[in-house]
Design a protein around this motif. Sequence first.
Motif, PDB file in Angstrom:
ATOM      1  N   SER A   1       0.857  -1.185   0.000  1.00  0.00           N
ATOM      2  CA  SER A   1       0.000   0.000   0.000  1.00  0.00           C
ATOM      3  C   SER A   1       0.891   1.233   0.000  1.00  0.00           C
ATOM      4  O   SER A   1       1.966   1.239   0.610  1.00  0.00           O
ATOM      5  CB  SER A   1      -0.897  -0.002   1.236  1.00  0.00           C
ATOM      6  OG  SER A   1      -1.712  -1.154   1.256  1.00  0.00           O
ATOM      7  N   SER A   2       0.458   2.280  -0.665  1.00  0.00           N
ATOM      8  CA  SER A   2       1.303   3.461  -0.844  1.00  0.00           C
ATOM      9  C   SER A   2       1.792   4.027   0.482  1.00  0.00           C
ATOM     10  O   SER A   2       2.926   4.481   0.605  1.00  0.00           O
ATOM     11  CB  SER A   2       0.525   4.536  -1.610  1.00  0.00           C
ATOM     12  OG  SER A   2      -0.675   4.867  -0.914  1.00  0.00           O
TER      13      SER A   2
ATOM     14  N   PRO B 276      -3.881  -7.513   3.760  1.00  0.00           N
ATOM     15  CA  PRO B 276      -4.616  -6.487   3.014  1.00  0.00           C
ATOM     16  C   PRO B 276      -4.937  -5.268   3.868  1.00  0.00           C
ATOM     17  O   PRO B 276      -5.480  -5.392   4.971  1.00  0.00           O
ATOM     18  CB  PRO B 276      -5.905  -7.209   2.602  1.00  0.00           C
ATOM     19  CG  PRO B 276      -5.553  -8.664   2.619  1.00  0.00           C
ATOM     20  CD  PRO B 276      -4.588  -8.815   3.752  1.00  0.00           C
ATOM     21  N   GLY B 277      -4.591  -4.088   3.349  1.00  0.00           N
ATOM     22  CA  GLY B 277      -4.888  -2.841   4.047  1.00  0.00           C
ATOM     23  C   GLY B 277      -5.587  -1.832   3.170  1.00  0.00           C
ATOM     24  O   GLY B 277      -5.923  -0.740   3.618  1.00  0.00           O
ATOM     25  N   GLY B 278      -5.819  -2.195   1.889  1.00  0.00           N
ATOM     26  CA  GLY B 278      -6.446  -1.265   0.964  1.00  0.00           C
ATOM     27  C   GLY B 278      -5.471  -0.210   0.479  1.00  0.00           C
ATOM     28  O   GLY B 278      -4.352  -0.098   0.964  1.00  0.00           O
ATOM     29  N   ASP B 279      -5.923   0.614  -0.482  1.00  0.00           N
ATOM     30  CA  ASP B 279      -5.076   1.701  -0.969  1.00  0.00           C
ATOM     31  C   ASP B 279      -5.876   2.585  -1.916  1.00  0.00           C
ATOM     32  O   ASP B 279      -5.796   2.456  -3.133  1.00  0.00           O
ATOM     33  CB  ASP B 279      -3.843   1.151  -1.690  1.00  0.00           C
ATOM     34  CG  ASP B 279      -2.783   2.227  -1.927  1.00  0.00           C
ATOM     35  OD1 ASP B 279      -3.081   3.407  -1.686  1.00  0.00           O
ATOM     36  OD2 ASP B 279      -1.669   1.879  -2.331  1.00  0.00           O
ATOM     37  N   MET B 280      -6.636   3.508  -1.347  1.00  0.00           N
ATOM     38  CA  MET B 280      -7.419   4.400  -2.199  1.00  0.00           C
ATOM     39  C   MET B 280      -6.577   5.484  -2.850  1.00  0.00           C
ATOM     40  O   MET B 280      -7.026   6.155  -3.768  1.00  0.00           O
ATOM     41  CB  MET B 280      -8.559   5.017  -1.392  1.00  0.00           C
ATOM     42  CG  MET B 280      -9.754   4.076  -1.246  1.00  0.00           C
ATOM     43  SD  MET B 280     -10.421   3.507  -2.823  1.00  0.00           S
ATOM     44  CE  MET B 280     -11.116   5.032  -3.430  1.00  0.00           C
ATOM     45  N   GLU B 281      -5.347   5.672  -2.396  1.00  0.00           N
ATOM     46  CA  GLU B 281      -4.442   6.582  -3.103  1.00  0.00           C
ATOM     47  C   GLU B 281      -4.000   5.949  -4.429  1.00  0.00           C
ATOM     48  O   GLU B 281      -3.498   6.647  -5.312  1.00  0.00           O
ATOM     49  CB  GLU B 281      -3.236   6.913  -2.230  1.00  0.00           C
ATOM     50  CG  GLU B 281      -3.624   7.734  -1.022  1.00  0.00           C
ATOM     51  CD  GLU B 281      -2.437   8.073  -0.134  1.00  0.00           C
ATOM     52  OE1 GLU B 281      -2.661   8.759   0.871  1.00  0.00           O
ATOM     53  OE2 GLU B 281      -1.314   7.650  -0.434  1.00  0.00           O
ATOM     54  N   TYR B 282      -4.214   4.671  -4.551  1.00  0.00           N
ATOM     55  CA  TYR B 282      -3.871   3.914  -5.758  1.00  0.00           C
ATOM     56  C   TYR B 282      -5.133   3.627  -6.584  1.00  0.00           C
ATOM     57  O   TYR B 282      -5.152   3.831  -7.791  1.00  0.00           O
ATOM     58  CB  TYR B 282      -3.193   2.636  -5.328  1.00  0.00           C
ATOM     59  CG  TYR B 282      -2.764   1.675  -6.414  1.00  0.00           C
ATOM     60  CD1 TYR B 282      -2.010   2.087  -7.504  1.00  0.00           C
ATOM     61  CD2 TYR B 282      -3.078   0.319  -6.306  1.00  0.00           C
ATOM     62  CE1 TYR B 282      -1.591   1.184  -8.473  1.00  0.00           C
ATOM     63  CE2 TYR B 282      -2.658  -0.601  -7.258  1.00  0.00           C
ATOM     64  CZ  TYR B 282      -1.915  -0.159  -8.344  1.00  0.00           C
ATOM     65  OH  TYR B 282      -1.492  -1.061  -9.288  1.00  0.00           O
ATOM     66  N   TYR B 283      -6.187   3.158  -5.925  1.00  0.00           N
ATOM     67  CA  TYR B 283      -7.403   2.770  -6.632  1.00  0.00           C
ATOM     68  C   TYR B 283      -8.413   3.900  -6.770  1.00  0.00           C
ATOM     69  O   TYR B 283      -9.376   3.783  -7.518  1.00  0.00           O
ATOM     70  CB  TYR B 283      -8.084   1.604  -5.905  1.00  0.00           C
ATOM     71  CG  TYR B 283      -7.294   0.326  -5.934  1.00  0.00           C
ATOM     72  CD1 TYR B 283      -7.069  -0.344  -7.134  1.00  0.00           C
ATOM     73  CD2 TYR B 283      -6.783  -0.219  -4.767  1.00  0.00           C
ATOM     74  CE1 TYR B 283      -6.341  -1.521  -7.171  1.00  0.00           C
ATOM     75  CE2 TYR B 283      -6.058  -1.404  -4.790  1.00  0.00           C
ATOM     76  CZ  TYR B 283      -5.836  -2.045  -5.989  1.00  0.00           C
ATOM     77  OH  TYR B 283      -5.118  -3.217  -6.015  1.00  0.00           O
ATOM     78  N   GLY B 284      -8.230   4.994  -6.023  1.00  0.00           N
ATOM     79  CA  GLY B 284      -9.215   6.067  -6.047  1.00  0.00           C
ATOM     80  C   GLY B 284      -9.315   6.746  -7.410  1.00  0.00           C
ATOM     81  O   GLY B 284      -8.363   6.808  -8.176  1.00  0.00           O
ATOM     82  N   LYS B 285     -10.490   7.271  -7.668  1.00  0.00           N
ATOM     83  CA  LYS B 285     -10.714   7.958  -8.929  1.00  0.00           C
ATOM     84  C   LYS B 285     -10.142   9.361  -8.855  1.00  0.00           C
ATOM     85  O   LYS B 285     -10.457  10.122  -7.937  1.00  0.00           O
ATOM     86  CB  LYS B 285     -12.212   8.017  -9.220  1.00  0.00           C
ATOM     87  CG  LYS B 285     -12.549   8.500 -10.623  1.00  0.00           C
ATOM     88  CD  LYS B 285     -14.041   8.357 -10.883  1.00  0.00           C
ATOM     89  CE  LYS B 285     -14.382   8.785 -12.296  1.00  0.00           C
ATOM     90  NZ  LYS B 285     -15.831   8.636 -12.560  1.00  0.00           N
ATOM     91  N   VAL B 286      -9.289   9.728  -9.777  1.00  0.00           N
ATOM     92  CA  VAL B 286      -8.657  11.034  -9.762  1.00  0.00           C
ATOM     93  C   VAL B 286      -9.728  12.124  -9.821  1.00  0.00           C
ATOM     94  O   VAL B 286     -10.642  12.080 -10.639  1.00  0.00           O
ATOM     95  CB  VAL B 286      -7.679  11.182 -10.950  1.00  0.00           C
ATOM     96  CG1 VAL B 286      -7.110  12.590 -10.996  1.00  0.00           C
ATOM     97  CG2 VAL B 286      -6.568  10.158 -10.821  1.00  0.00           C
ATOM     98  N   GLY B 287      -9.609  13.079  -8.897  1.00  0.00           N
ATOM     99  CA  GLY B 287     -10.571  14.165  -8.841  1.00  0.00           C
ATOM    100  C   GLY B 287     -11.582  14.023  -7.725  1.00  0.00           C
ATOM    101  O   GLY B 287     -12.302  14.960  -7.408  1.00  0.00           O
ATOM    102  N   GLU B 288     -11.648  12.862  -7.102  1.00  0.00           N
ATOM    103  CA  GLU B 288     -12.562  12.653  -5.982  1.00  0.00           C
ATOM    104  C   GLU B 288     -11.767  12.683  -4.692  1.00  0.00           C
ATOM    105  O   GLU B 288     -10.745  12.013  -4.565  1.00  0.00           O
ATOM    106  CB  GLU B 288     -13.311  11.340  -6.146  1.00  0.00           C
ATOM    107  CG  GLU B 288     -14.273  11.370  -7.317  1.00  0.00           C
ATOM    108  CD  GLU B 288     -15.052  10.065  -7.448  1.00  0.00           C
ATOM    109  OE1 GLU B 288     -14.646   9.071  -6.831  1.00  0.00           O
ATOM    110  OE2 GLU B 288     -16.061  10.061  -8.183  1.00  0.00           O
TER     111      GLU B 288
END
Length: 712
Positions: free
Chosen positions: A466-467, A480-492
């Motif tokens: 994870s980042s 597993p810890g997730g990673d919305m800095e990686y999977y998140g939609k740019v602009g949200e």
Amino acid sequence: MDLMKRYYVYAALFAFALTSCVKEDLEQGTPAPAPGTEVKLPADAEAGELLIKFKPEMSDILDRTFTRATRNGGSGVMTRSGIPSTDEILDILGGYHFERIFPRDERNEARTREAGLHLWYKVKFDENADLHEAARRLSLLGEISAVQGNHRIKRAYDAKRLKTYMSNAAAQRLSATRAAEDDIDFSGLGLPFEADPALKYQWHYNNTGDYSFKENNPDAKVVAGCDVNCVEAWKMCTGDPSIVVAVLDEGVMYTHPDLEANMWKNDGEVLNAGKDADGNGYEDDVYGYNFVEDTGLISWTGEGNTGHGTHVAGTIAAVNGNGRGVCGIAGGHDGSGSGVKIMSCQVFAGDMSSTLDQEAKAIKYAADNGAVILQCSWGYISADANQAIFGTVLGPATEEEWEATYPLEKEALDYFIQNAGSPNGVIEGGIAVFAAGNEYAATPSFPGAYSKCVTVGALDAGFTPSSFTNYGVGVDVSAPGGDMEYYGKVGEEDPEGWLDEGGTPVMGYGSVLSTWFIDGQPAYGYMDGTSMACPHVSGVAALGLSYAVQKRRHFKADEFVSLLKQSVKEIDDTYLKGNKLYYYTHNYASAPATKMALADYRGKMGTGMVDAGKLLKAVEGAGLEMKLPNMYVSTDGSATLDLAFYFENGRNLTYTVSVADAQIAEASVSGTMLTVGGVAAGSTKITVKPSAGQEQTMIVTVRKNAGDSGWM
């Protein structure tokens, strides 16, 4: 006896002479002590407070002072120690509070004293006094062996950010009764329970590689099999209620309908009774204890609470098979509380957090009240963290520095690791599991980085780090810890999320889904972090111990930790080359992409990703076979033993018991609990016959002064 008297006369005279010198030094400003005697204090230590440990020779004096303070229901809070030299310093400092840190619990006092924890006291004095000078002067006293500051532990996550998103999410409240209808068929997986509706979103348990969140970032990877392998493990075991996990975090919402059945309960206590019914030193501790506010009332609705503790608890033991919400790794199979139990040891409450002495109490409480796993998603900021981002108060860089700065914390952890569990149970000793930290740093944070703890790094859904995760040689395993800095939609902007009223995920797709609450009401939500990876390891360990109960295997704690570290999925081969791009900070519209070289993480994310299926298979042939132990009881006492640990499928059997000589001892069985009472001095044989399988025998020895754990 005369020699002992002479010793104390000498000690008193020495103390008198020493106090006179110290008082003169402080008042007249004579030269300071030699270099090297200064106590290392953290920069954010509480003003007017110190934690001190006395030498064992002071036990009798301290015990007499403590006895006086607790006589006739006293609280145990004093103003002085009864030791002249110490009290002289306290007089000079304006001392007004002197208290033994760990309350007296007769059931565990012997091992408390053996560990030396009864010698730790908290002192409070004038907040305007020079803290470093006070610590140095106290450390010079011959009767004191350690002095440390008292500061507040820190969350390993941004509570303000989580609080903001909870407020934004309030309108998206999820019905607490049921999520959406399944659109994934779990029938072919061979699960021993009907899958709960939101299991389909828990990629971290069963990653099919088929998740829509990868569409937000076309370059992001989702790899089938990047999970903790719950499906294979659940075919063998789903949990056992004899295994207790202490969650040191925010208070766990014990009324959450997807947690309630799997909450630990202290049956000896009653909420709001204002009484320590079981004599363990804590009033009203039904579901655990709130160490921040010193009350048995676990809280989760106050301003500043984020739901973090509830989220962590759900990953470990959300109730399986109850037709609602999510699943827990060791949550059982029939919705009725067949999973492992969650004990809430609250060390964060709203905007408040525990001081080091409160944290140490929580750790010891867990060991003394039946927990065998310590779940800790918090820690100091990594010594390698970027100070411009994370502040100037960084944590220790080495184990030696940590031990020198926080000796009480180390001793409390050692106590848990050595004393949790039972030599007659499934595990002898305890397992302390910590998050590595979220500072993007090349070393994990303490106290998790302590070599006797299990430190957990975080992975995304494609086996890459994870980042945000801390990494380095101190990380033991990953999860597993997730990673919305990686999977998140740019602009949200919102990196996390929740489920809407229809059960559909709103953002947060690449995060970890678990139990939560919104505005005090039960809900489910997504979070990222090593905080989320950590309970995956606690849950897998709890599931492994549950299977050990089922298979009648006994382990020493360090043996089981070694097994856990070996039972992993390989990840280092993923880090041979290449980069991972992510968007640092949580405003994707303005943040540039950050490049992460995967080779930098090779060999620094632990032995691999924990694998529940592999661990359970390894348990089958490891450890020792559990057989009925011999017992020791007094002539007017009794002892109990849970027979479920000693017979195959023991929790589902019925038992009959016979005593060879009823003149020596008597025995009875209620459910799986065997009770043996002493009648007269001597020894005899007791035979236990299960409804299925082979009978076993044990020797019971009765003496006038014996306890259920051996001779006294």
